[in-house]
Design an enzyme around this catalytic site. Structure first.
Site, PDB file in Angstrom:
ATOM      1  N   MET A   7      62.592  36.205  59.145  1.00 20.64           N
ATOM      2  CA  MET A   7      62.783  36.641  57.753  1.00 20.64           C
ATOM      3  C   MET A   7      63.287  38.079  57.818  1.00 20.64           C
ATOM      4  O   MET A   7      62.585  39.030  57.471  1.00 20.64           O
ATOM      5  CB  MET A   7      61.457  36.526  56.988  1.00 20.64           C
ATOM      6  CG  MET A   7      61.084  35.082  56.672  1.00 20.64           C
ATOM      7  SD  MET A   7      59.338  34.858  56.315  1.00 20.64           S
ATOM      8  CE  MET A   7      58.730  34.599  57.986  1.00 20.64           C
ATOM      9  N   HIS A  16      60.380  32.019  63.101  1.00 24.46           N
ATOM     10  CA  HIS A  16      60.960  32.016  61.749  1.00 24.46           C
ATOM     11  C   HIS A  16      61.357  33.448  61.405  1.00 24.46           C
ATOM     12  O   HIS A  16      60.507  34.287  61.145  1.00 24.46           O
ATOM     13  CB  HIS A  16      59.883  31.471  60.793  1.00 24.46           C
ATOM     14  CG  HIS A  16      60.245  31.479  59.339  1.00 24.46           C
ATOM     15  ND1 HIS A  16      59.314  31.210  58.350  1.00 24.46           N
ATOM     16  CD2 HIS A  16      61.426  31.701  58.697  1.00 24.46           C
ATOM     17  CE1 HIS A  16      59.910  31.284  57.166  1.00 24.46           C
ATOM     18  NE2 HIS A  16      61.176  31.583  57.341  1.00 24.46           N
ATOM     19  N   MET A  51      61.090  26.024  52.464  1.00 26.49           N
ATOM     20  CA  MET A  51      60.016  26.960  52.104  1.00 26.49           C
ATOM     21  C   MET A  51      59.377  26.503  50.796  1.00 26.49           C
ATOM     22  O   MET A  51      60.062  26.339  49.784  1.00 26.49           O
ATOM     23  CB  MET A  51      60.576  28.375  51.900  1.00 26.49           C
ATOM     24  CG  MET A  51      61.057  29.085  53.146  1.00 26.49           C
ATOM     25  SD  MET A  51      59.805  29.310  54.416  1.00 26.49           S
ATOM     26  CE  MET A  51      58.560  30.279  53.558  1.00 26.49           C
ATOM     27  N   SER A  89      50.718  28.743  61.764  1.00 21.61           N
ATOM     28  CA  SER A  89      51.360  30.054  61.651  1.00 21.61           C
ATOM     29  C   SER A  89      50.357  31.131  62.053  1.00 21.61           C
ATOM     30  O   SER A  89      49.330  31.319  61.392  1.00 21.61           O
ATOM     31  CB  SER A  89      51.811  30.304  60.211  1.00 21.61           C
ATOM     32  OG  SER A  89      52.061  31.688  60.048  1.00 21.61           O
TER      33      SER A  89
HETATM   34  C1  DX5 Z   1      55.474  32.885  54.689  1.00 21.03           C
HETATM   35  C2  DX5 Z   1      55.479  32.334  56.092  1.00 21.03           C
HETATM   36  C3  DX5 Z   1      54.534  31.232  56.352  1.00 21.03           C
HETATM   37  C4  DX5 Z   1      53.076  31.547  56.132  1.00 21.03           C
HETATM   38  C5  DX5 Z   1      52.385  30.261  55.782  1.00 21.03           C
HETATM   39  O1  DX5 Z   1      56.520  33.792  54.570  1.00 21.03           O
HETATM   40  O2  DX5 Z   1      56.772  31.852  56.408  1.00 21.03           O
HETATM   41  O3  DX5 Z   1      54.733  30.682  57.652  1.00 21.03           O
HETATM   42  O4  DX5 Z   1      52.450  32.131  57.230  1.00 21.03           O
HETATM   43  O5  DX5 Z   1      51.070  30.518  55.452  1.00 21.03           O
HETATM   44  P1  DX5 Z   1      50.192  29.513  54.578  1.00 21.03           P
HETATM   45  O6  DX5 Z   1      50.166  28.205  55.307  1.00 21.03           O
HETATM   46  O7  DX5 Z   1      48.860  30.186  54.521  1.00 21.03           O
HETATM   47  O8  DX5 Z   1      50.879  29.381  53.238  1.00 21.03           O
HETATM   48 ZN    ZN Z   2      57.047  30.786  58.349  1.00 23.08          ZN
END
Ligand code: DX5
Ligand code: ZN
Length: 218
Positions: free
Chosen positions: A70, A68, A139, A10
């Protein structure tokens, strides 16, 4: 289930002043996809990147873009994100009144469609949509920020999806996102794709990616 896990770092945890360099570095380190977290300050309390950035990333990325969303009312923006070069486009089931129509439209516009849900949302909400999807994302943190702790109580959703895929003979991929590292990836061995932000970008990229792949083989 895919035989080797796919790794989608990410870029929320990458150096935003050097995204081209970062994406080329994760590609050289063995990553499979680039995970792009799009936040609108409404669906989640954070703002990140939008369509023009995805368009620029597409020009330089040797890897597929796994976007992704959101954001509220994703139906207003999916065409823009697909034209910009999203390969996978994932929406939250809570973010629209018509998730089935949005998923159909994503496919009709030529991208792979993904569905996801917040940790507090029942898996039952997405089960009727799986035929319309190429990917289901579980998630394991509350969406909005990188670097949060893994929510172990979400793992049952991965198992439930795996069962449904087998029983209904579906071919979608299961992705997991949030707090993934070499230990938590092992606990999610029924997933196909691991998203990892901090774990990849705060460590040596190739070592982190190898650990996620090698130590998660089932
Ligand atoms: C959170 C995101 C994730 C995030 C994951 O809302 O969807 O993709 O970047 O980060 P880590 O792996 O650091 O939890
Ligand atoms: Zn994500």
């Amino acid at each position: 289930m895919v035989s080797e896990k796919l790794i989608a770092p990410s870029i929320l945890s990458a150096d935003f002043a050097n995204l081209e360099k970062e994406i080329k570095a994760i590609a050289a380190a063995g990553a499979d996809w680039v995970h792009v977290d799009v936040m609108d300050g409404h669906f989640v309390p954070n703002l990140t990147i939008g369509i023009p950035v995805v368009q620029s990333l597409k020009k330089i990325s040797p890897l597929p873009l796994d976007v992704h969303l959101m954001i509220d009312e994703p139906e207003k923006y999916i065409e823009g994100f697909i034209k910009a070069g999203s390969d996978y486009l994932t929406i939250h089931v809570e973010s629209t009144k018509e998730p089935a129509a949005v998923l159909r439209r994503i496919r009709a516009l030529g991208a792979k469609a993904g569905i996801t849900l917040r940790p507090g949302t029942s898996i039952e909400k997405i089960l009727p949509l799986l035929e319309l999807c190429d990917l289901a994302l579980v998630m394991t943190v509350e969406p909005g920020f990188g670097g949060q702790s893994f929510m172990r109580d979400q793992i049952a959703k991965i198992s439930r999806l795996r069962q449904e895929i087998q029983t209904r003979k579906l071919s979608l991929l299961i992705e997991v996102d949030g707090g993934i590292n070499e230990q938590t990836a092992l606990e999610c061995h029924e997933a196909d794709v691991f998203v990892a932000g901090n774990y990849v970008f705060k460590n040596d990229y190739a070592t982190a990616i190898a650990h996620l792949k090698g130590r998660s083989l089932v």
